[in-house]
Design an enzyme around this catalytic site. Structure first.
Site, mmCIF file in Angstrom:
data_model
loop_
_atom_site.group_PDB
_atom_site.id
_atom_site.type_symbol
_atom_site.label_atom_id
_atom_site.label_comp_id
_atom_site.label_asym_id
_atom_site.label_seq_id
_atom_site.Cartn_x
_atom_site.Cartn_y
_atom_site.Cartn_z
ATOM 1 N N GLY A 188 -7.408 19.834 3.213
ATOM 2 C CA GLY A 188 -5.986 20.059 3.444
ATOM 3 C C GLY A 188 -5.448 21.194 2.596
ATOM 4 N N GLY A 190 -2.323 22.029 2.395
ATOM 5 C CA GLY A 190 -0.882 21.818 2.257
ATOM 6 C C GLY A 190 -0.486 22.113 0.818
ATOM 7 N N VAL A 191 0.762 21.820 0.486
ATOM 8 C CA VAL A 191 1.262 22.128 -0.859
ATOM 9 C C VAL A 191 0.403 21.440 -1.927
ATOM 10 C CG1 VAL A 191 3.245 21.933 -2.391
ATOM 11 C CG2 VAL A 191 3.602 22.383 0.041
ATOM 12 N N GLU A 211 -9.320 23.343 5.845
ATOM 13 C CA GLU A 211 -8.050 23.107 6.529
ATOM 14 C C GLU A 211 -8.278 23.172 8.046
ATOM 15 O OE1 GLU A 211 -4.678 22.301 6.043
ATOM 16 O OE2 GLU A 211 -4.769 22.453 8.219
ATOM 17 N N VAL A 245 -12.617 18.500 9.027
ATOM 18 C CA VAL A 245 -13.577 17.587 8.395
ATOM 19 C C VAL A 245 -13.802 16.398 9.321
ATOM 20 C CG1 VAL A 245 -13.935 16.043 6.435
ATOM 21 C CG2 VAL A 245 -12.969 18.327 6.072
ATOM 22 N N ALA A 276 -6.345 15.640 0.523
ATOM 23 C CA ALA A 276 -4.911 15.978 0.373
ATOM 24 C C ALA A 276 -4.358 16.320 1.756
ATOM 25 C CB ALA A 276 -4.743 17.133 -0.601
ATOM 26 N N GLY A 278 -1.799 14.927 3.382
ATOM 27 C CA GLY A 278 -0.402 14.562 3.643
ATOM 28 C C GLY A 278 -0.057 13.190 3.105
ATOM 29 N N ARG A 279 1.211 12.835 3.255
ATOM 30 C CA ARG A 279 1.700 11.547 2.762
ATOM 31 C C ARG A 279 2.426 10.813 3.883
ATOM 32 N NH1 ARG A 279 1.504 10.862 -2.560
ATOM 33 N NH2 ARG A 279 3.297 9.478 -2.658
ATOM 34 N N HIS A 451 19.716 43.319 -16.034
ATOM 35 C CA HIS A 451 18.514 44.146 -16.038
ATOM 36 C C HIS A 451 17.868 44.083 -17.414
ATOM 37 C CE1 HIS A 451 15.811 47.469 -15.248
ATOM 38 N NE2 HIS A 451 16.155 47.961 -16.431
HETATM 39 P P1 FAD Z 1 8.645 7.635 -4.783
HETATM 40 O O1 FAD Z 1 8.677 8.616 -5.872
HETATM 41 O O2 FAD Z 1 7.369 7.459 -4.024
HETATM 42 O O3 FAD Z 1 9.111 6.252 -5.407
HETATM 43 C C1 FAD Z 1 9.158 5.077 -4.671
HETATM 44 C C2 FAD Z 1 9.113 3.913 -5.618
HETATM 45 O O4 FAD Z 1 9.379 2.712 -4.906
HETATM 46 C C3 FAD Z 1 7.750 3.737 -6.260
HETATM 47 O O5 FAD Z 1 7.891 3.726 -7.651
HETATM 48 C C4 FAD Z 1 7.252 2.403 -5.719
HETATM 49 O O6 FAD Z 1 6.482 1.668 -6.653
HETATM 50 C C5 FAD Z 1 8.553 1.681 -5.421
HETATM 51 N N1 FAD Z 1 8.424 0.645 -4.398
HETATM 52 C C6 FAD Z 1 7.900 0.788 -3.146
HETATM 53 N N2 FAD Z 1 8.007 -0.375 -2.462
HETATM 54 C C7 FAD Z 1 8.617 -1.278 -3.302
HETATM 55 C C8 FAD Z 1 8.987 -2.630 -3.177
HETATM 56 N N3 FAD Z 1 8.812 -3.309 -2.034
HETATM 57 N N4 FAD Z 1 9.541 -3.238 -4.241
HETATM 58 C C9 FAD Z 1 9.754 -2.550 -5.401
HETATM 59 N N5 FAD Z 1 9.434 -1.257 -5.567
HETATM 60 C C10 FAD Z 1 8.873 -0.626 -4.527
HETATM 61 N N6 FAD Z 1 8.084 17.007 -4.808
HETATM 62 C C11 FAD Z 1 8.840 18.022 -5.278
HETATM 63 O O7 FAD Z 1 10.013 18.123 -4.934
HETATM 64 N N7 FAD Z 1 8.319 18.942 -6.141
HETATM 65 C C12 FAD Z 1 7.025 18.894 -6.539
HETATM 66 O O8 FAD Z 1 6.589 19.737 -7.308
HETATM 67 C C13 FAD Z 1 6.212 17.858 -6.060
HETATM 68 N N8 FAD Z 1 4.922 17.757 -6.435
HETATM 69 C C14 FAD Z 1 4.174 16.714 -5.999
HETATM 70 C C15 FAD Z 1 2.846 16.636 -6.406
HETATM 71 C C16 FAD Z 1 2.050 15.600 -5.991
HETATM 72 C C17 FAD Z 1 0.628 15.520 -6.455
HETATM 73 C C18 FAD Z 1 2.604 14.576 -5.158
HETATM 74 C C19 FAD Z 1 1.772 13.406 -4.729
HETATM 75 C C20 FAD Z 1 3.925 14.646 -4.737
HETATM 76 C C21 FAD Z 1 4.714 15.724 -5.141
HETATM 77 N N9 FAD Z 1 6.045 15.848 -4.740
HETATM 78 C C22 FAD Z 1 6.794 16.905 -5.181
HETATM 79 C C23 FAD Z 1 6.675 14.872 -3.849
HETATM 80 C C24 FAD Z 1 7.539 13.901 -4.658
HETATM 81 O O9 FAD Z 1 6.732 13.246 -5.600
HETATM 82 C C25 FAD Z 1 8.197 12.928 -3.702
HETATM 83 O O10 FAD Z 1 8.937 13.638 -2.738
HETATM 84 C C26 FAD Z 1 9.132 11.990 -4.462
HETATM 85 O O11 FAD Z 1 8.456 11.265 -5.454
HETATM 86 C C27 FAD Z 1 9.787 11.016 -3.481
HETATM 87 O O12 FAD Z 1 10.680 10.235 -4.191
HETATM 88 P P2 FAD Z 1 11.100 8.782 -3.697
HETATM 89 O O13 FAD Z 1 12.030 8.253 -4.736
HETATM 90 O O14 FAD Z 1 11.555 8.840 -2.298
HETATM 91 O O15 FAD Z 1 9.746 7.931 -3.675
HETATM 92 P P1 AMP Z 2 0.561 18.495 4.056
HETATM 93 O O1 AMP Z 2 0.900 17.524 5.160
HETATM 94 O O2 AMP Z 2 1.484 19.662 3.947
HETATM 95 O O3 AMP Z 2 0.310 17.815 2.744
HETATM 96 O O4 AMP Z 2 -0.827 19.161 4.460
HETATM 97 C C1 AMP Z 2 -1.981 18.411 4.777
HETATM 98 C C2 AMP Z 2 -2.949 19.341 5.506
HETATM 99 O O5 AMP Z 2 -4.188 18.666 5.741
HETATM 100 C C3 AMP Z 2 -2.429 19.793 6.877
HETATM 101 O O6 AMP Z 2 -2.348 21.200 6.893
HETATM 102 C C4 AMP Z 2 -3.487 19.259 7.860
HETATM 103 O O7 AMP Z 2 -3.729 20.169 8.921
HETATM 104 C C5 AMP Z 2 -4.745 19.109 6.981
HETATM 105 N N1 AMP Z 2 -5.721 18.145 7.508
HETATM 106 C C6 AMP Z 2 -5.478 16.891 7.980
HETATM 107 N N2 AMP Z 2 -6.638 16.276 8.396
HETATM 108 C C7 AMP Z 2 -7.645 17.188 8.176
HETATM 109 C C8 AMP Z 2 -9.082 17.185 8.392
HETATM 110 N N3 AMP Z 2 -9.726 16.111 8.913
HETATM 111 N N4 AMP Z 2 -9.796 18.293 8.063
HETATM 112 C C9 AMP Z 2 -9.180 19.373 7.512
HETATM 113 N N5 AMP Z 2 -7.835 19.440 7.301
HETATM 114 C C10 AMP Z 2 -7.068 18.370 7.611
#
Ligand code: FAD
Ligand code: AMP
Length: 479
Positions: A188, A190-191, A211, A245, A276, A278-279, A451
């Site tokens: 992947g 992605g970001v 990708e 993949v 990686a 997506g989520r 500047h």
């Molecule tokens: P979350 O942060 O996922 O929090 C949800 C919370 O709810 C969790 O703590 C969970 O335990 C709790 N929960 C869930 N279900 C229940 C339940 N039933 N009872 C009690 N608690 C519960 N975003 C950016 O903007 N900038 C970045 O640089 C960035 N970098 C990232 C890097 C990585 C590696 C990853 C994985 C994500 C990144 N993100 C980034 C995305 C960002 O982390 C998410 O967009 C953000 O955390 C979402 O916030 P949220 O509060 O919606 O959910």
């Molecule tokens: P993002 O949703 O931005 O975090 O990016 C995830 C990336 O993973 C996307 O660009 C998808 O096209 C890529 N992806 C998902 N499944 C596969 C796979 N089986 N092989 C290679 N890339 C993938």
């Protein structure tokens, strides 16, 4: 008997904790339920962002950037940096300390604002009642006039590459490796894949990113993406587009990844593999059958523009609802909902959500890209500025990239700003403010920028919209 609150927030990630703090600031009796357990099995606040997302990834990105900058570029600027070494355990320990500091900070803010924390998993029932089961198995029943669901998202897993302990990992595992893998596969581009791939590439891994799509970062401007690909390849990242993949085989301490591209079936063997791809929104065991909250076809909680769900008095914010999965988008939604509950009338401007990829150079944008505008049949003018012409970027020995301002051809209103370059994550805020105020390219042109700064690049790009840039050769200069 249920304990009564004005507002119950489920989830203490960025969306949830902002909602809870703002609600409490506004005088509402507020509770927040959180089930996250830290590495020491103790409950922690902050969600994905603070524990396994934005903060730990940026900590490692900054540390690894310092290392590679010193290794590759210090000699040129007259600093001898022989004998540089990496101490991965120390880097990880510091990252964990930063996370710990910030998650404890959220706990402190909750205390200071009078938010009551309940540790455990919440289930939402009809009538806005919330049943909590603590990690020890204790039950509690709460009820509120308003519920804010902020349960976030979790990584997507793919059948060809099931996670295995420490060998095939998701983003969380990639933030916790205890040594630099010799050869690292990332599925992947992605970001998250690009950021985590960058960390380990800088620290010495041979990184191959697989990708499936022919293009990556589909929402970013194509010119910016082409520059990103060029720069990341130059750094040694092997980004293979059009590569799907299809399977994996664990062989001792290595993993063989099977994939197909335009030439047919192939394979690569890695020391570690990061999935990686997506989520996805997280609502597991959250909604009782009678909760009244509906999901959309992709599993997100269905909400309107004001984050109201189908159930009266129940809102949902952050990654669990539509829109970009970004911490700041969730924070603003959390604040909007809290203020609306208190009778105020704010709205989130979804047209002005900045996006950042924290690679080096950083990529950032806000508003529409050229490809989106073309698809919408809009007419526009582009002004761009190469960072190679920025005095400050040259002084910092970091002068790659460009800034691009896109303005409406008729009205000159700024429709999008796209950039790749050092500190783009900070520079983009200027563009967001301009767009939030409905600025034209001329408004930015008439604004004075200090500047020498990187921000001058934005000024010049805005001037270039009307052919008035000073530092770029342009024969069609306006009088
Ligand atoms: P979350 O942060 O996922 O929090 C949800 C919370 O709810 C969790 O703590 C969970 O335990 C709790 N929960 C869930 N279900 C229940 C339940 N039933 N009872 C009690 N608690 C519960 N975003 C950016 O903007 N900038 C970045 O640089 C960035 N970098 C990232 C890097 C990585 C590696 C990853 C994985 C994500 C990144 N993100 C980034 C995305 C960002 O982390 C998410 O967009 C953000 O955390 C979402 O916030 P949220 O509060 O919606 O959910
Ligand atoms: P993002 O949703 O931005 O975090 O990016 C995830 C990336 O993973 C996307 O660009 C998808 O096209 C890529 N992806 C998902 N499944 C596969 C796979 N089986 N092989 C290679 N890339 C993938």
């Amino acid at each position: 008997m249920a304990t009564k609150f004005d507002v119950i927030v489920i989830g203490a990630g960025p969306a949830g904790y902002h909602a809870a703090i703002r609600a409490a600031q506004l005088g509402l009796r507020t509770a927040c339920v959180e089930k996250w357990l830290g590495s020491d099995d103790k409950p922690v606040l902050g969600g994905t962002c603070l524990n396994v997302g934005c903060i730990p990834s940026k900590t490692l990105l900054d540390a690894s950037h310092k290392f590679i900058d010193a290794k590759n570029n210090f000699a040129e600027i007259g600093i001898i940096s022989d004998g540089l070494e990496i101490n991965v355990p120390q880097m990880m320990a510091r990252k964990n300390k930063v996370v710990d500091n910030l998650t404890k900070g959220v706990a402190g803010l909750f205390k200071a604002n009078g938010v009551t924390v309940f540790e455990g998993s919440a289930v939402l029932h009809a009538g806005r009642s919330v049943e909590i089961t603590s990690h020890k198995g204790d039950k509690a029943l709460l009820q509120a006039d308003h519920i804010v669901i902020a349960t976030g998202s979790v990584p997507v897993e793919i059948p060809p590459c099931p996670l295995t302990d420490g060998l095939i990992v998701d983003s969380t595992g990639a933030l916790e490796l205890d040594a630099v893998p010799q050869k690292l596969g990332v599925i992947g581009a992605g970001v998250i894949g690009l950021e985590l791939g960058s960390v380990w590439n800088r620290l010495g891994s041979e990184v191959i990113v697989l990708e499936a799509l022919e293009e990556f970062l589909p929402f970013a401007d194509r010119q910016v993406v082409r520059e990103a690909l060029k720069q990341l390849k130059k750094q040694g990242m092997d980004i293979r587009l059009g590569t799907r993949v299809t399977g994996s085989e664990v062989k001792g301490k290595k993993v063989k990844v099977l994939y197909s591209d335009a030439e047919g079936d192939k394979s690569e063997t890695f020391d570690k593999l990061v999935v990686a791809v997506g989520r996805k929104p997280y609502t597991q065991d959250l909604l009782a059958a009678d909760s009244g909250v509906a999901l959309d076809e992709r599993g997100f909680i269905y909400v309107n523009d004001l984050c109201s769900t189908d159930a009266p008095g129940v809102y949902a914010v952050g990654d669990v609802v539509r829109g970009p999965m970004l911490a700041h988008k969730g924070m603003e939604e959390g604040i909007m909902v809290a203020e609306r509950i208190a009778g105020q009338k704010p709205m989130v401007n979804y047209d002005c959500v900045p996006a950042v990829v924290y690679t080096h150079p950083e990529i950032a944008w806000v508003g529409k890209s050229e490809q989106e505008l073309k698809a919408d049949g809009e007419t526009y003018v582009v002004g761009s500025f190469p960072m190679a012409a920025s005095g400050r970027a040259l002084a910092a020995n970091d002068a790659v990239g460009l800034i691009k301002v896109i303005a409406d051809k008729e009205t000159d209103r700024i429709l999008g700003v796209h950039m790749i370059g050092a500190h783009a994550s900070e520079l983009i805020a200027e563009a967001v403010i301009a767009m939030e105020f409905g600025a034209s390219a001329e408004d930015l042109s008439l604004t004075m920028f200090a500047h020498p700064t990187l921000s001058e690049g934005l000024h010049e790009a805005a001037l270039a919209v009307s052919g008035r840039a000073i530092h770029v050769a342009n024969r069609k200069r306006k009088k």
